[in-house]
Motif scaffolding. Structure first.
Motif, short mmCIF file in Angstrom:
data_model
loop_
_atom_site.label_atom_id
_atom_site.label_comp_id
_atom_site.label_asym_id
_atom_site.label_seq_id
_atom_site.Cartn_x
_atom_site.Cartn_y
_atom_site.Cartn_z
N GLU A 1 0.82 -1.21 0.00
CA GLU A 1 0.00 0.00 0.00
C GLU A 1 0.85 1.26 0.00
O GLU A 1 0.34 2.35 -0.16
CB GLU A 1 -0.96 0.00 1.20
N LYS B 1 5.36 2.80 -4.57
CA LYS B 1 5.02 3.58 -5.77
C LYS B 1 6.15 3.39 -6.76
O LYS B 1 7.32 3.25 -6.37
CB LYS B 1 4.81 5.04 -5.41
N HIS C 1 -3.51 0.71 -9.48
CA HIS C 1 -3.68 1.52 -8.27
C HIS C 1 -4.01 2.95 -8.68
O HIS C 1 -3.28 3.55 -9.47
CB HIS C 1 -2.41 1.52 -7.44
N THR D 1 -3.30 5.82 -7.82
CA THR D 1 -2.43 6.76 -7.13
C THR D 1 -1.40 7.28 -8.11
O THR D 1 -1.03 6.57 -9.05
CB THR D 1 -1.67 6.10 -5.96
N ARG E 1 1.34 9.69 -4.99
CA ARG E 1 0.28 8.79 -4.52
C ARG E 1 -1.08 9.47 -4.44
O ARG E 1 -1.99 8.96 -3.81
CB ARG E 1 0.65 8.17 -3.17
N ASP F 1 0.33 17.44 -2.52
CA ASP F 1 0.59 16.29 -1.65
C ASP F 1 -0.12 16.42 -0.33
O ASP F 1 -0.81 15.53 0.14
CB ASP F 1 2.08 16.18 -1.38
#
Lengths: 153, 552
Positions: A97, A100, B383, B385, B390, B517
């Motif tokens: 999680e 990245k 994902h 992100t 993210r 962010d």
């Protein structure tokens, strides 16, 4: 796949030409850029100082979309590393999680080094080490040093 | 000899349904298809399946599976309370071994320190023919636990209201098992041991160890591995030592969670399935806080450790979900300029780390980070992100839901002149609405959007979403303008589109990701707020009322 190899090669070149202090990188098998041997010096100021720790870094085929896997091959007594033959490490940057694609292997390695200096007992996998780290630091340092002498010479 | 029917009669199928191998004719058994036949001098190839994995059956060596009734259950005739206690002062020790499915062995030891209150004679008796049924294995297991627990044990202590009898009378051939009735002795100490592997449990009837100590404590089993097991394999021993009330509580909650075993429940839909509750039972056994520490005994802490390890081995379990394909496709493309690359005019895509140059077309995320379209798409499809910061590409300003909720959820938007209204009173801008929309809502929305009129229309709508999204990014710097954009977009006539697009283009490059962010994390903590509340309503209105988005 192809792009992953390209990026890995690039990162490998970066790490080998300009290696971070106390970290030595080589390929397990020259023909396969996905498996890296890491030798990490125990950082000064930590109970692991003086030890040399071998790690295996495995980059999945879909790297960088999946995080690398990194395991201690040298036994290490540390709150965030399992004290067994697997040497599985629990580190934030590699958690699914938190991963990245812009995270680089270099940052993974330096984060690992930093983890040796600053264990995260609240995220422990080796509970006995974590408890000693929290409640009896002197004893923790002593035992970690002993294990370092025993396994990481 | 095959032509001799009398022999067939003499040495035909025996009591067990198999050919009689003790006679003069050789019986061959095929391991492949379970066929068996008289050999009668023929080859050993199976006549049915033509395999050669066959074996001649002799009375001493019979590989054939037992077809008829399995041997009676070890507890078949067991009746713990039938006889009178030989010595009331002395604790009675009972040990039960039950062979469960998959070669596992259940072993219980019970110590009673008081006399039974008087029982009916047939309690605990079961129909041997039902032993193969997993449900009955489970029932037998419950029976064991029931006798272990004594009268203190009531099934369903965890709040289940139902019949006291877990298994109705007809489940067992004779005599239903009533757990927790008035009969049965009170038990002052209970233990339960679960073993696998070739462990040969100690039997109270067998000679006791040399020291002659009475087996009144399963601690003796802690030393079991030193006893030579027949196959030389170390047994796995899990020991629970609890006061009876605690055991009753644990087991009661286990069985309380089980589906009631009444006649409405279809029985044995899948005979290979684990009996209901058994899984939970094992989980609870391993989970017990008071479990012993040792080689194979897990405390809560150890269990947590195992679970977190398991979670880590399922990489995507708690990572953010994917962005919708529509949202990915709708990402604006932009040619790199000097502002994006910095003074050196060089940079790299953070995903593939390839160098990029001015003029290369990149996909631009709402957070102003840019990547190769393929690189961004590959990550976003797993994902939602940004690969760098993210921050999600939808679930905020880009979520269709937000647009709808800002359209219908707030009184400010019913204003016929939304733009001017927002500009004059920036606080009415739907900032909260947009911030509070969570990722889940965005994903729900993606699902809802499936089956919307035409892809082209959807695409057009998404494009405009981005138009909305862009100015909102720097709302801290320019709040009033932001509010104006985000509300006015919906009533904006189509001919303004182009002008609007060009505005965005000139503004896009100046965004800084650092401020985004911090806002990204703030937003995530607010998810599930207002946006979720207005979402379904807005959706319904959108579906069944007029859809302003179609006024293209």
């Amino acid at each position: 796949m192809a792009s992953s190899q390209k990026r890995i090669s690039k990162e490998l070149a970066e790490v080998t030409t300009n290696p971070p202090e106390g970290i030595h990188v080589s390929l397990v098998d020259e023909s396969n850029v996905h498996n890296w041997n890491i030798v990490m010096d125990g950082p000064e100021g930590s109970p692991y100082a003086g030890g040399k720790f071998k790690l295996l870094l495995v980059l999945p085929n879909d790297y960088p979309f999946k995080p690398p896997k990194i395991n201690f091959k040298t036994r290490i007594w540390h709150p965030n590393v399992t004290f067994d033959e697997h040497g599985s490490m629990c580190i934030g940057i590699l958690k699914p999680e938190a991963w990245k694609p812009s995270s680089k292997i270099l940052s993974v390695l330096t984060a690992t080094q930093q983890l040796l200096v600053e264990p995260v007992p609240d995220d422990a996998v080796e509970t006995s080490a974590a408890e000693k780290f929290k409640n009896n630091r002197a004893q923790f340092n002593k035992e970690a040093q002993e294990y370092t002498k025993k396994y990481a010479k | 000899m095959a032509d001799n029917p009398t022999l067939e009669g003499t040495y035909g199928r025996g009591d067990n349904g198999h050919l009689d191998a003790s006679g003069p004719r050789e019986v061959v058994y095929c391991h492949q298809c379970d066929n068996e036949w008289w050999r009668d001098g023929e080859s050993l190839t199976c006549p049915r399946c033509q395999h050669e994995f066959t074996e001649i059956v002799t009375p001493d060596n019979d590989p054939r599976p037992i077809r008829e009734e399995p041997p009676p259950h070890p507890l078949h005739n067991h009746n713990p309370w039938a006889g009178s206690d030989s010595d009331p002062e002395d604790a009675d020790i009972e040990e039960h071994v039950t062979h469960g499915p998959g070669g596992s062995i259940f072993f219980t030891q019970t110590i009673r320190t008081s006399r039974p209150h008087g029982t009916s004679g047939n309690q605990g008796r079961r129909d041997a023919a039902s032993q193969g049924d997993p449900d009955n294995v489970m029932a037998g297991f419950q029976n064991m636990l029931g006798s272990l627990m004594g009268p203190d044990f009531r099934a369903g202590q965890a709040g289940r209201s139902g019949p006291e009898t877990l298994y109705p009378q007809n489940t067992f051939g004779g005599g239903g098992i009533r757990i927790g009735g008035d009969s049965g002795p009170r038990i002052t100490g209970g233990r339960f041991t679960f073993t696998t592997g070739p462990l040969r449990p100690r039997n109270a009837d067998e000679p006791q160890p040399a020291d002659g100590a009475r087996v009144d404590d399963l601690a003796t089993y802690d030393s079991l591995p030193s006893r030579t097991s027949p196959m030389g394999l170390p047994p796995l021993v899990i020991i629970l030592r609890n006061p009876p009330d605690q055991v009753a509580r644990i087991v009661g909650s286990i069985f309380g969670a089980m589906a009631p075993s009444d006649e409405h429940r279809p029985r044995n839909n899948n005979p290979n399935r684990m009996p209901p509750g058994l899984e939970a039972l094992f989980a609870s056994i391993l989970n017990a806080g008071s479990a012993h520490s040792g080689d194979a005994v897990y405390s809560q802490e150890a269990l947590d450790q195992i679970i977190s390890t398991l979670m880590e081995q399922h990489p995507t379990s708690n990572a953010p979900g994917p962005a919708s394909p529509a949202a990915i496709a709708a990402l604006p493309k932009k040619k790199l300029d000097e502002k994006m690359l910095g003074p050196e005019g060089k940079g790299e895509c953070s995903v593939c780390m390839d160098d990029v140059e001015i003029g290369d077309e990149m996909a631009l995320l709402p957070c102003s980070h840019w990547f190769h379209e393929a690189c961004a798409g590959a990550w976003l499809s797993e994902h939602n992100t940004c690969p760098i910061c993210r921050k999600g590409i939808e679930g905020d300003s880009t979520s269709p839901n937000v647009r709808r909720s800002s359209q219908t959820g707030s009184p400010a938007h019913s204003d016929p002149q939304p733009r001017s209204a927002s500009v004059s009173s920036p606080r009415l801008s739907p900032t909260n609405t947009s911030n509070s929309s969570g990722r889940n809502e965005a994903r729900l929305d993606a699902i809802r959007n499936i089956g919307r009129p035409t892809p082209a229309e959807e695409y057009q709508a998404n494009r405009r979403l981005h138009v909305v999204g862009q100015p909102r990014q720097d709302q801290t710097a320019d709040e009033s303008r932001t509010g104006g954009y985000s509300t006015s977009i919906f009533s904006r006539p189509r001919d303004r589109d182009d002008r609007y697009e060009s505005q965005r283009d000139t503004r896009g490059a100046s965004h800084t990701s650092s401020s985004d962010d911090s806002r990204g994390s703030r937003r995530s903590s607010q998810s599930g707020g207002q946006g979720t509340g207005t979402g379904p309503l807005a959706w319904l209105r959108d579906r069944f009322g007029g859809n302003p988005r179609r006024h293209d």
